[in-house]
Design a protein around this motif. Structure first.
Motif, PDB file in Angstrom:
ATOM      1  N   ALA B 208      33.950  -0.730  79.916  1.00 31.29           N
ATOM      2  CA  ALA B 208      33.210  -1.640  80.796  1.00 31.29           C
ATOM      3  C   ALA B 208      33.807  -1.549  82.199  1.00 31.29           C
ATOM      4  O   ALA B 208      35.028  -1.607  82.377  1.00 31.29           O
ATOM      5  N   GLY B 209      32.951  -1.343  83.191  1.00 31.40           N
ATOM      6  CA  GLY B 209      33.424  -1.256  84.569  1.00 31.40           C
ATOM      7  C   GLY B 209      34.183   0.021  84.879  1.00 31.40           C
ATOM      8  O   GLY B 209      34.821   0.126  85.923  1.00 31.40           O
ATOM      9  N   ALA B 210      34.139   1.005  83.972  1.00 30.37           N
ATOM     10  CA  ALA B 210      34.894   2.262  84.100  1.00 30.37           C
ATOM     11  C   ALA B 210      36.400   2.004  84.171  1.00 30.37           C
ATOM     12  O   ALA B 210      37.164   2.837  84.651  1.00 30.37           O
ATOM     13  N   MET B 211      36.818   0.837  83.683  1.00 33.35           N
ATOM     14  CA  MET B 211      38.232   0.471  83.765  1.00 33.35           C
ATOM     15  C   MET B 211      39.003   1.037  82.577  1.00 33.35           C
ATOM     16  O   MET B 211      39.344   0.343  81.625  1.00 33.35           O
ATOM     17  N   PHE B 212      39.288   2.341  82.663  1.00 33.98           N
ATOM     18  CA  PHE B 212      39.948   3.012  81.541  1.00 33.98           C
ATOM     19  C   PHE B 212      41.401   2.556  81.418  1.00 33.98           C
ATOM     20  O   PHE B 212      41.984   1.979  82.338  1.00 33.98           O
ATOM     21  N   ASP B 213      41.960   2.848  80.245  1.00 36.34           N
ATOM     22  CA  ASP B 213      43.311   2.433  79.882  1.00 36.34           C
ATOM     23  C   ASP B 213      44.271   3.531  80.332  1.00 36.34           C
ATOM     24  O   ASP B 213      44.249   4.646  79.802  1.00 36.34           O
ATOM     25  N   VAL B 214      45.124   3.235  81.306  1.00 35.68           N
ATOM     26  CA  VAL B 214      46.003   4.263  81.872  1.00 35.68           C
ATOM     27  C   VAL B 214      46.921   4.856  80.802  1.00 35.68           C
ATOM     28  O   VAL B 214      47.063   6.083  80.705  1.00 35.68           O
ATOM     29  N   GLU B 215      47.523   4.001  79.981  1.00 38.11           N
ATOM     30  CA  GLU B 215      48.445   4.512  78.964  1.00 38.11           C
ATOM     31  C   GLU B 215      47.701   5.387  77.948  1.00 38.11           C
ATOM     32  O   GLU B 215      48.200   6.434  77.530  1.00 38.11           O
ATOM     33  N   ALA B 216      46.502   4.985  77.553  1.00 37.93           N
ATOM     34  CA  ALA B 216      45.727   5.792  76.596  1.00 37.93           C
ATOM     35  C   ALA B 216      45.352   7.137  77.221  1.00 37.93           C
ATOM     36  O   ALA B 216      45.370   8.175  76.552  1.00 37.93           O
ATOM     37  N   ASP B 217      45.031   7.122  78.506  1.00 39.00           N
ATOM     38  CA  ASP B 217      44.708   8.373  79.180  1.00 39.00           C
ATOM     39  C   ASP B 217      45.921   9.287  79.291  1.00 39.00           C
ATOM     40  O   ASP B 217      45.797  10.508  79.205  1.00 39.00           O
ATOM     41  N   GLU B 430      40.976  -5.867  69.562  1.00 42.96           N
ATOM     42  CA  GLU B 430      41.907  -6.681  70.353  1.00 42.96           C
ATOM     43  C   GLU B 430      42.020  -6.135  71.781  1.00 42.96           C
ATOM     44  O   GLU B 430      41.995  -6.889  72.746  1.00 42.96           O
ATOM     45  N   GLU B 431      42.107  -4.811  71.905  1.00 49.08           N
ATOM     46  CA  GLU B 431      42.175  -4.215  73.237  1.00 49.08           C
ATOM     47  C   GLU B 431      40.798  -4.105  73.878  1.00 49.08           C
ATOM     48  O   GLU B 431      40.652  -4.198  75.084  1.00 49.08           O
ATOM     49  N   GLY B 432      39.784  -3.848  73.051  1.00 55.65           N
ATOM     50  CA  GLY B 432      38.458  -3.588  73.589  1.00 55.65           C
ATOM     51  C   GLY B 432      37.533  -4.793  73.588  1.00 55.65           C
ATOM     52  O   GLY B 432      36.316  -4.647  73.711  1.00 55.65           O
ATOM     53  N   ALA B 433      38.117  -5.980  73.469  1.00 54.30           N
ATOM     54  CA  ALA B 433      37.291  -7.188  73.319  1.00 54.30           C
ATOM     55  C   ALA B 433      36.335  -7.372  74.489  1.00 54.30           C
ATOM     56  O   ALA B 433      35.159  -7.702  74.295  1.00 54.30           O
ATOM     57  N   ALA B 434      36.812  -7.125  75.712  1.00 54.70           N
ATOM     58  CA  ALA B 434      35.963  -7.319  76.889  1.00 54.70           C
ATOM     59  C   ALA B 434      34.748  -6.392  76.808  1.00 54.70           C
ATOM     60  O   ALA B 434      33.616  -6.804  77.090  1.00 54.70           O
ATOM     61  N   ASP B 435      34.975  -5.134  76.389  1.00 58.73           N
ATOM     62  CA  ASP B 435      33.870  -4.178  76.281  1.00 58.73           C
ATOM     63  C   ASP B 435      32.878  -4.603  75.199  1.00 58.73           C
ATOM     64  O   ASP B 435      31.666  -4.500  75.377  1.00 58.73           O
ATOM     65  N   MET B 436      33.397  -5.069  74.059  1.00 56.10           N
ATOM     66  CA  MET B 436      32.505  -5.524  72.983  1.00 56.10           C
ATOM     67  C   MET B 436      31.713  -6.754  73.422  1.00 56.10           C
ATOM     68  O   MET B 436      30.516  -6.855  73.152  1.00 56.10           O
ATOM     69  N   ASP B 437      32.391  -7.671  74.101  1.00 56.59           N
ATOM     70  CA  ASP B 437      31.715  -8.903  74.517  1.00 56.59           C
ATOM     71  C   ASP B 437      30.534  -8.592  75.442  1.00 56.59           C
ATOM     72  O   ASP B 437      29.463  -9.195  75.310  1.00 56.59           O
ATOM     73  N   VAL B 438      30.736  -7.657  76.376  1.00 56.59           N
ATOM     74  CA  VAL B 438      29.639  -7.274  77.267  1.00 56.59           C
ATOM     75  C   VAL B 438      28.485  -6.702  76.440  1.00 56.59           C
ATOM     76  O   VAL B 438      27.315  -7.045  76.644  1.00 56.59           O
TER      77      VAL B 438
END
Lengths: 524, 524
Positions: B208-217, B430-438
């Motif tokens: 969501a918002g192209a806000m990728f996870d820096v550590e995952a990347d 837990e990490e992706g809650a914001a994306d799921m909520d949208v």
């Protein structure tokens, strides 16, 4: 002298100050302050030191001086926690005095070395003293004190550790990644049981049942492998990554004090750990090519007296659940020998064990570096066995759980000590739910049934070299804290779960700084 | 002709079969089956094609044949979904017939190409036909059909893509890691908007918002870097990893059809994406050494008509929110030119833009490989602009959300098409809650308010080369499914959320196999 009699004698001598029994596990037993000269015990109180009458349990290969220093360290750290209950009781006794807050602060400062939250004391006249909040505050504050004293506390023994980074490098390992069970009884593993110096190249990631996450381990391995290939690990060219899985069991109470995750089924504990190690090796080889796999070692810990079963890899690096040496046996067999003769005997036993069941004959012996490590680990552990003989009556008086709090996230490497905390390595509660549930179950027995909250410390590392890293670690901590609180709503509703957050910098600008105590994020 | 009149004309012609309006977004508009020759529009219906009267919007650099093939593909895939509602209505109409189940299966087979679950039909006489369950079944089944037809469906256009792995390698990139917004309108990004061939070296991870996870990347980067250093990437020695972040906006409805995560604030969308890219570069440099950072590119997508803002990196690889070329402008400026003249003009505009605000003069121009890629991307996108002109009336008739389902976990790379699904890249809810909520919010409007459940597909990849990998992916899918269901209990209680699981092998032995359809785990 049997155990009961010995305890009675200690009580009479005044050396034993507790008065609690083992079931009151949130309180703490003060160990006697002298180093008793233990003699062979006819009643078999300690299986390692079951030797001829009149003989002393003093092994030529044991570093008695190191044991004394570790014992002083243990007493110092435990001392910061031991007085909490008594101090709070003393404070409670004066809560109706007119100068209560002042007297309470003086008591806390004198006995515990830190202040209590003033508002808790100031508000006591309205609705009574919030003992739960004070107790939790003290647990975290005592831990924080220990972290802050890490350098001074550890200086006496740190350089005397048997297994140093240099020795590991000489054996061919640049990184050691250890997964013990999350069980608090294994939290002294690195400095005490292994006599290994805690440092940045020793990863400690505890999971319930030692069931580590293969994909997460591949990520850690890849990180170090990339550093190695790009010259980030001095001397790393010819070295490997070593993964050690540590399961545990209780030789005296195998059916109820073994690994809770494996329902105290020792066979399941060892075979599961062995299988997970195999999976990790295969996953890395199939992903990054033949030869890429890390070295692995499988170790079992008898939590009664900290002796080890060291499982011996073969020439291919494969471990076997049934081919091991038992350090308690090695101790018993060599306690009367000279250092040289004992070393030779241990080496012989290790080499014999490699051929156990004829299994290794077709597979070849482990490589020279691994053999050096196994011999060093076995020898180092003899010191811990004698440490338990001399300082814990040969077998821990509290065989089961006795942790102070739960640590979730990444383990702080500052304080590593048996039963200091239950540690669940996790990035998310969603993945680490099983580990958290076991911890909460343990603390339901330890704390909740005595009316005390479960203290949970959510701790993560960040890198001060990477901008934004601290903010992201803080976000992660907040997310995990919220997830823990939402997983146990009944405890939260009754104020029986208190969760706090702390961050540490991998490069030591901050060590386990509690977030609400930290100066605002500016500057990081 | 304005939009309303055009729609009326299309309806009258019978080419428009829907009868819905855009707010009935769970139903689907059938696009006209002919390729209209669009002329310049005085009413500005399409900003790209705003040219002299009588001139045709046919750009010399556009691959019209490819557009036709992509349009055929789009119709084929959308066709598998389009008839679902009508078919279910027809089935509903015969539900009281004596041979209902048989007739229903025949209708489904004839119109949709697959059977319906027999027990749903057999039980209809008791408590009525469960239309919700049938609808969800059809959505997943139509998607599965599309996955199964991937090779045949894509064969006509796959080899004609402008940006191939070979071209990317020539530009100096072995891997392209793209993070668009999770918004369904961006899910056709790779094959349609970028004209880039989907393949294993193109990672697609929407947030969501192209806000990728820096550590995952960093983990994905490290994985590829390690493969590169160990010779696992042919020709990779001199190549780099390229990260592209894609934010989006709506030129016609900037305040309500922009990025929901950034509250349709375009400035925030672009600056946040730029900042995240910077963080990734710095994090890798500070961790693995200067020069290790991946190349980055920042791209904005106008979801009205799929034109791009391509932000130009400087010599250090830094992107700037305000230094870009706009492909809609480039299209307009070059539509009347020859291919050669158009190319020269685009190159000139790109080079001018590098000096915009005099900013880059001190910083130097982007390297030759990046410049080649930017030029190719701009040129490739002209085809998509014309695709929208010719096949979607110059601007999508459904400007907003129109997805069929939510995909959570890892994106399947088999079907990538605008508004086919909302995609939340996540390992844990837990990490992706914001994306799921949208996503759930979007589908509350699309489905729930019409009484239809939200279909959620939890999808993960595994590696058939790694033993245990499939089992672990299945465990992960089950965990994520349970976490989704527990996050939206009100929807679950009302049967308004249907979550299914699918797994794909990275090496293609299985493609998006729904877990309950799979043969038992044996054999994997």
């Amino acid at each position: 002298m049997n155990t009961q009699k010995r305890m009675a004698a200690l009580r009479a001598s005044g050396a034993y100050l507790g008065g609690q029994d083992a079931s009151q596990a949130h309180q703490h037993i003060m160990r006697p302050a002298f180093r008793p000269a233990f003699h062979a015990q006819a009643d078999g109180g300690n299986p390692a030191c079951n030797i001829g009458a009149g003989q002393r349990c003093e092994h030529a290969l044991v570093d008695a001086e190191l044991n004394q220093r570790l014992y002083d360290y243990e007493r110092t750290v435990r001392g910061r926690f031991r007085g909490i209950v008594d101090t709070l009781k003393a404070i409670s006794a004066v809560q109706h005095e007119s100068d209560f807050a002042e007297r309470a602060q003086r008591l806390a400062q004198d006995r515990l070395g830190y202040a209590l939250p003033q508002e808790l004391l100031d508000d006591a006249w309205v609705s009574g003293l919030d003992m739960r909040a004070l107790h939790t505050h003290c647990i975290f504050q005592s831990f924080k004190n220990s972290v802050d004293h890490t350098d001074a506390d550890q200086a006496p023994w740190l350089d005397r550790m048997a297994i140093t980074p240099e020795f590991l490098a000489a054996c061919g390992y640049h990184t050691v990644d250890i997964t013990p069970c999350a069980d608090g009884r294994l939290q002294g593993l690195v400095p005490f049981v292994f006599r290994m110096a805690p440092n940045r190249n020793v990863y400690l990631k505890a999971y319930a049942g030692a069931m580590f996450d293969v994909e997460a381990d591949m990520i850690d391995w890849a990180h170090r492998e990339l550093e190695r290939l790009t010259g980030g690990i001095p001397g790393g060219e010819s070295q490997n990554y070593l993964k050690i899985a540590v399961y545990h069991f209780s030789s005296s109470h195998s059916h109820d004090q073994g690994c809770a995750f494996h329902a105290s089924n020792d066979k399941q504990a060892v075979e599961s750990a062995k299988q997970r190690l195999d999976e990790l090796r295969v996953a890395i080889e199939r992903t990054y090519g033949v030869g890429a796999a890390p070295a692995v070692l499988l170790v079992g810990l008898d939590t009664d007296h900290d002796s080890l079963r060291i499982h011996l890899p073969d020439a291919d690096g494969d471990v076997n659940p049934y081919r091991y040496v038992d350090t308690a046996e090695l101790y018993r067999e060599t306690v009367a020998l000279s250092a040289q003769a004992a070393r030779a005997h241990i080496a012989q036993r290790v080499d014999e064990a490699q051929h156990m069941d004829g299994w290794a004959q077709g597979r070849g012996n482990m490589d020279a570096g691994m053999r050096s490590l196994v011999l060093a680990l076995a020898e180092a552990n003899l010191s811990q066995i004698e440490f338990v003989i001399h300082h814990h009556q040969g077998r821990y008086s509290v065989l089961g759980h006795d942790e102070e709090f739960i640590c979730a996230g990444e383990a702080t490497h500052y304080v590593q000590m048996r039963n200091k905390y239950y540690f669940a390595h996790l990035d998310t509660v969603e993945e680490g739910a099983a580990d958290m549930d076991v911890g909460i179950k343990i603390f339901t027995g330890l704390n909740v049934r005595h009316g005390l909250p479960v203290p949970v410390l959510v701790h993560f590392y960040y890198s001060s070299r990477v901008p934004g890293s601290r903010d992201r670690a803080l976000k992660r901590a907040k997310r995990v804290k919220a997830a823990i609180e939402s997983r146990y709503p009944a405890l939260v509703a009754r104020n029986l779960l208190t969760c706090r957050m702390a961050l540490s910098d991998r490069f030591d600008t901050e060590r386990c700084v509690f977030v609400d105590e930290a100066v605002a994020d500016a500057g990081h």
